[in-house]
Motif scaffolding. Sequence first.
Motif, mmCIF file in Angstrom:
data_model
loop_
_atom_site.group_PDB
_atom_site.id
_atom_site.type_symbol
_atom_site.label_atom_id
_atom_site.label_comp_id
_atom_site.label_asym_id
_atom_site.label_seq_id
_atom_site.Cartn_x
_atom_site.Cartn_y
_atom_site.Cartn_z
ATOM 1 N N ALA A 23 44.432 39.171 44.946
ATOM 2 C CA ALA A 23 44.396 40.134 46.050
ATOM 3 C C ALA A 23 43.962 39.455 47.350
ATOM 4 O O ALA A 23 44.535 39.706 48.416
ATOM 5 C CB ALA A 23 43.465 41.293 45.712
ATOM 6 N N LYS A 24 42.974 38.574 47.267
ATOM 7 C CA LYS A 24 42.514 37.835 48.450
ATOM 8 C C LYS A 24 43.653 36.983 49.013
ATOM 9 O O LYS A 24 43.884 36.970 50.220
ATOM 10 C CB LYS A 24 41.317 36.955 48.081
ATOM 11 N N HIS A 25 44.357 36.297 48.141
ATOM 12 C CA HIS A 25 45.478 35.458 48.578
ATOM 13 C C HIS A 25 46.547 36.300 49.284
ATOM 14 O O HIS A 25 47.027 35.930 50.356
ATOM 15 C CB HIS A 25 46.086 34.726 47.385
ATOM 16 N N ILE A 26 46.912 37.422 48.679
ATOM 17 C CA ILE A 26 47.957 38.266 49.273
ATOM 18 C C ILE A 26 47.490 38.825 50.614
ATOM 19 O O ILE A 26 48.234 38.815 51.592
ATOM 20 C CB ILE A 26 48.364 39.405 48.313
ATOM 21 N N ARG A 27 46.253 39.295 50.672
ATOM 22 C CA ARG A 27 45.740 39.870 51.931
ATOM 23 C C ARG A 27 45.653 38.823 53.039
ATOM 24 O O ARG A 27 45.860 39.144 54.208
ATOM 25 C CB ARG A 27 44.393 40.522 51.689
ATOM 26 N N GLU A 28 45.340 37.570 52.686
ATOM 27 C CA GLU A 28 45.274 36.504 53.690
ATOM 28 C C GLU A 28 46.658 36.122 54.193
ATOM 29 O O GLU A 28 46.834 35.826 55.368
ATOM 30 C CB GLU A 28 44.572 35.270 53.118
ATOM 31 N N THR A 29 47.638 36.109 53.306
ATOM 32 C CA THR A 29 48.982 35.692 53.691
ATOM 33 C C THR A 29 49.868 36.840 54.157
ATOM 34 O O THR A 29 50.854 36.603 54.857
ATOM 35 C CB THR A 29 49.680 34.944 52.532
ATOM 36 N N HIS A 30 49.505 38.061 53.780
ATOM 37 C CA HIS A 30 50.300 39.253 54.131
ATOM 38 C C HIS A 30 49.351 40.404 54.465
ATOM 39 O O HIS A 30 49.179 41.333 53.664
ATOM 40 C CB HIS A 30 51.208 39.651 52.962
ATOM 41 N N PRO A 31 48.717 40.365 55.644
ATOM 42 C CA PRO A 31 47.680 41.351 55.981
ATOM 43 C C PRO A 31 48.127 42.817 55.960
ATOM 44 O O PRO A 31 47.312 43.702 55.731
ATOM 45 C CB PRO A 31 47.245 40.957 57.387
ATOM 46 N N SER A 32 49.410 43.086 56.149
ATOM 47 C CA SER A 32 49.861 44.477 56.201
ATOM 48 C C SER A 32 50.217 45.041 54.822
ATOM 49 O O SER A 32 50.487 46.236 54.691
ATOM 50 C CB SER A 32 51.083 44.603 57.126
ATOM 51 N N VAL A 33 50.192 44.200 53.791
ATOM 52 C CA VAL A 33 50.569 44.636 52.446
ATOM 53 C C VAL A 33 49.400 45.342 51.776
ATOM 54 O O VAL A 33 48.267 44.882 51.823
ATOM 55 C CB VAL A 33 51.032 43.424 51.604
ATOM 56 N N LYS A 34 49.696 46.465 51.142
ATOM 57 C CA LYS A 34 48.681 47.212 50.395
ATOM 58 C C LYS A 34 48.609 46.640 48.980
ATOM 59 O O LYS A 34 49.630 46.530 48.298
ATOM 60 C CB LYS A 34 49.044 48.694 50.349
ATOM 61 N N VAL A 35 47.396 46.240 48.563
ATOM 62 C CA VAL A 35 47.192 45.662 47.230
ATOM 63 C C VAL A 35 46.281 46.586 46.433
ATOM 64 O O VAL A 35 45.183 46.914 46.877
ATOM 65 C CB VAL A 35 46.559 44.255 47.321
ATOM 66 N N ASN A 36 46.745 47.008 45.271
ATOM 67 C CA ASN A 36 45.976 47.881 44.382
ATOM 68 C C ASN A 36 45.823 47.212 43.032
ATOM 69 O O ASN A 36 46.730 46.533 42.565
ATOM 70 C CB ASN A 36 46.706 49.210 44.155
ATOM 71 N N GLY A 37 44.685 47.447 42.404
ATOM 72 C CA GLY A 37 44.471 46.950 41.057
ATOM 73 C C GLY A 37 43.823 48.011 40.205
ATOM 74 O O GLY A 37 43.064 48.833 40.712
ATOM 75 N N HIS A 38 44.154 48.002 38.930
ATOM 76 C CA HIS A 38 43.514 48.929 38.004
ATOM 77 C C HIS A 38 43.454 48.300 36.615
ATOM 78 O O HIS A 38 44.293 47.490 36.239
ATOM 79 C CB HIS A 38 44.245 50.276 37.959
ATOM 80 N N GLU A 39 42.399 48.670 35.896
ATOM 81 C CA GLU A 39 42.230 48.190 34.539
ATOM 82 C C GLU A 39 43.297 48.812 33.660
ATOM 83 O O GLU A 39 43.592 50.007 33.759
ATOM 84 C CB GLU A 39 40.835 48.552 34.027
ATOM 85 N N GLY A 40 43.883 47.974 32.805
ATOM 86 C CA GLY A 40 44.959 48.463 31.957
ATOM 87 C C GLY A 40 44.873 47.959 30.538
ATOM 88 O O GLY A 40 43.782 47.780 29.993
ATOM 89 N N ARG A 41 46.025 47.675 29.987
ATOM 90 C CA ARG A 41 46.135 47.295 28.577
ATOM 91 C C ARG A 41 45.459 45.956 28.283
ATOM 92 O O ARG A 41 45.297 45.127 29.151
ATOM 93 C CB ARG A 41 47.614 47.203 28.188
ATOM 94 N N ARG A 42 45.104 45.776 27.048
ATOM 95 C CA ARG A 42 44.485 44.541 26.580
ATOM 96 C C ARG A 42 45.407 43.356 26.875
ATOM 97 O O ARG A 42 46.605 43.412 26.614
ATOM 98 C CB ARG A 42 44.231 44.655 25.076
ATOM 99 N N ALA A 43 44.853 42.319 27.468
ATOM 100 C CA ALA A 43 45.535 41.056 27.796
ATOM 101 C C ALA A 43 46.555 41.184 28.924
ATOM 102 O O ALA A 43 47.310 40.260 29.177
ATOM 103 C CB ALA A 43 46.181 40.432 26.569
ATOM 104 N N SER A 44 46.571 42.317 29.616
ATOM 105 C CA SER A 44 47.581 42.508 30.658
ATOM 106 C C SER A 44 47.188 41.863 31.983
ATOM 107 O O SER A 44 46.018 41.747 32.330
ATOM 108 C CB SER A 44 47.839 44.006 30.881
ATOM 109 N N PHE A 45 48.204 41.416 32.706
ATOM 110 C CA PHE A 45 48.112 41.005 34.106
ATOM 111 C C PHE A 45 49.524 41.188 34.637
ATOM 112 O O PHE A 45 50.305 40.254 34.757
ATOM 113 C CB PHE A 45 47.630 39.563 34.258
ATOM 114 N N GLU A 46 49.861 42.464 34.875
ATOM 115 C CA GLU A 46 51.216 42.865 35.217
ATOM 116 C C GLU A 46 51.278 43.168 36.713
ATOM 117 O O GLU A 46 50.423 43.877 37.237
ATOM 118 C CB GLU A 46 51.619 44.119 34.435
ATOM 119 N N ILE A 47 52.279 42.642 37.395
ATOM 120 C CA ILE A 47 52.368 42.801 38.851
ATOM 121 C C ILE A 47 53.682 43.467 39.213
ATOM 122 O O ILE A 47 54.759 43.029 38.794
ATOM 123 C CB ILE A 47 52.276 41.432 39.553
ATOM 124 N N THR A 48 53.578 44.526 40.015
ATOM 125 C CA THR A 48 54.766 45.161 40.566
ATOM 126 C C THR A 48 54.720 45.052 42.087
ATOM 127 O O THR A 48 53.655 45.088 42.696
ATOM 128 C CB THR A 48 54.890 46.646 40.171
#
Length: 97
Positions: A23-48
């Motif tokens: 999220a820090k990387h995206i916000r630094e390189t793309h300040p206007s982009v909205k970044v959201n995160g939420h806890e999910g399934r076991r072992a997940s790191f899914e990005i849309t």
Amino acid sequence: MDVEVNVEYCNKCGYLNKFEDLAKHIRETHPSVKVNGHEGRRASFEITVNGTLVHSKLATLAYPDYQDLSKIVSDAEEGKPVRTPCKAQPITDCVIA
């Protein structure tokens, strides 16, 4: 164009720190982009990006390549279709016993 990045991560696996780093990387390189995160399934790191799945740790067993993800986000900001899949980081800490 408005761009939204959503990340589902497994907090039990300790992926909250990975999400915060991404999220820090995206916000630094793309300040206007909205970044959201939420806890999910076991072992997940899914990005849309704008609702399109661009990376799945469940499928690749790897984390996304940040530079390639930035390119996908840049293209989305320019109104281009969201490209999939995002390149993965090399797996360097896997041990098979």
